[in-house]
Design an enzyme around this catalytic site. Structure first.
Site, PDB file in Angstrom:
ATOM      1  N   THR A   1       0.811  -1.212   0.000  1.00  0.00           N
ATOM      2  CA  THR A   1       0.000   0.000   0.000  1.00  0.00           C
ATOM      3  C   THR A   1       0.851   1.270   0.000  1.00  0.00           C
ATOM      4  O   THR A   1       2.041   1.246   0.280  1.00  0.00           O
ATOM      5  CB  THR A   1      -0.944   0.017   1.217  1.00  0.00           C
ATOM      6  OG1 THR A   1      -0.173   0.037   2.415  1.00  0.00           O
ATOM      7  CG2 THR A   1      -1.859  -1.203   1.224  1.00  0.00           C
ATOM      8  N   ASP A   2       0.187   2.375  -0.302  1.00  0.00           N
ATOM      9  CA  ASP A   2       0.843   3.680  -0.271  1.00  0.00           C
ATOM     10  C   ASP A   2       0.434   4.423   1.001  1.00  0.00           C
ATOM     11  O   ASP A   2      -0.189   3.839   1.892  1.00  0.00           O
ATOM     12  CB  ASP A   2       0.517   4.479  -1.537  1.00  0.00           C
ATOM     13  CG  ASP A   2      -0.969   4.752  -1.707  1.00  0.00           C
ATOM     14  OD1 ASP A   2      -1.748   4.601  -0.730  1.00  0.00           O
ATOM     15  OD2 ASP A   2      -1.369   5.133  -2.823  1.00  0.00           O
ATOM     16  N   LEU A   3       0.754   5.700   1.087  1.00  0.00           N
ATOM     17  CA  LEU A   3       0.451   6.477   2.289  1.00  0.00           C
ATOM     18  C   LEU A   3      -1.047   6.580   2.577  1.00  0.00           C
ATOM     19  O   LEU A   3      -1.446   6.780   3.716  1.00  0.00           O
ATOM     20  CB  LEU A   3       1.043   7.885   2.177  1.00  0.00           C
ATOM     21  CG  LEU A   3       2.564   7.969   2.288  1.00  0.00           C
ATOM     22  CD1 LEU A   3       3.036   9.383   1.994  1.00  0.00           C
ATOM     23  CD2 LEU A   3       3.024   7.526   3.660  1.00  0.00           C
TER      24      LEU A   3
END
Length: 132
Positions: A13-15
């Site tokens: 996942t990203d931020l």
């Protein structure tokens, strides 16, 4: 149609907590590799004994909805065509019945030196039952 299951890990996942776009390509690669194995093709033996590998030539992708941390996903792989040197697949990443990502992937057959090669007849025969 072949199915491959996976779970979204935090590292995917990203931020924002959603799957980073490039990771969908990793997910469908895993699905393709599992499909090839399910067709009875040993890619390592193919490389070592016949000096042939498959490489992605083209990907046309649509990102439809985000997957999130801990989602259980299914990658589907459907063979749409196989020619003398190309394999075309439709792949989807789904969360239950919801399609999140869709791609059409063209694979080509290459020698270990990167030269175009024909797909051996015995490999095409193993793929033929999957053709839809």
């Amino acid at each position: 149609m072949h199915e491959f299951s996976l779970r979204v890990w935090y590292e995917d996942t990203d931020l924002a907590g959603i799957v980073y776009y490039a990771n969908y390509l990793k997910f469908i690669e895993r699905g393709r590799s599992d499909w090839v194995t399910a067709c009875g093709i040993d890619q390592i033996a193919l490389r070592d004994q016949q000096d042939i590998v498959f490489a992605v030539r083209r990907v046309e992708a649509d990102y439809l909805r985000p997957a999130k941390f801990q989602d259980a996903l299914t990658v589907t792989t459907t063979l749409t065509s196989v020619t003398g040197a190309r394999i075309v697949l439709d792949q989807e990443v789904r969360r239950q019945d919801e399609t999140l990502f869709r791609a059409t992937v063209t694979l080509v057959c290459l020698t270990g030196a990167g030269q175009a090669s024909r797909i051996p007849a015995e490999i095409r025969a193993r793929l033929a039952p999957s053709l839809h």
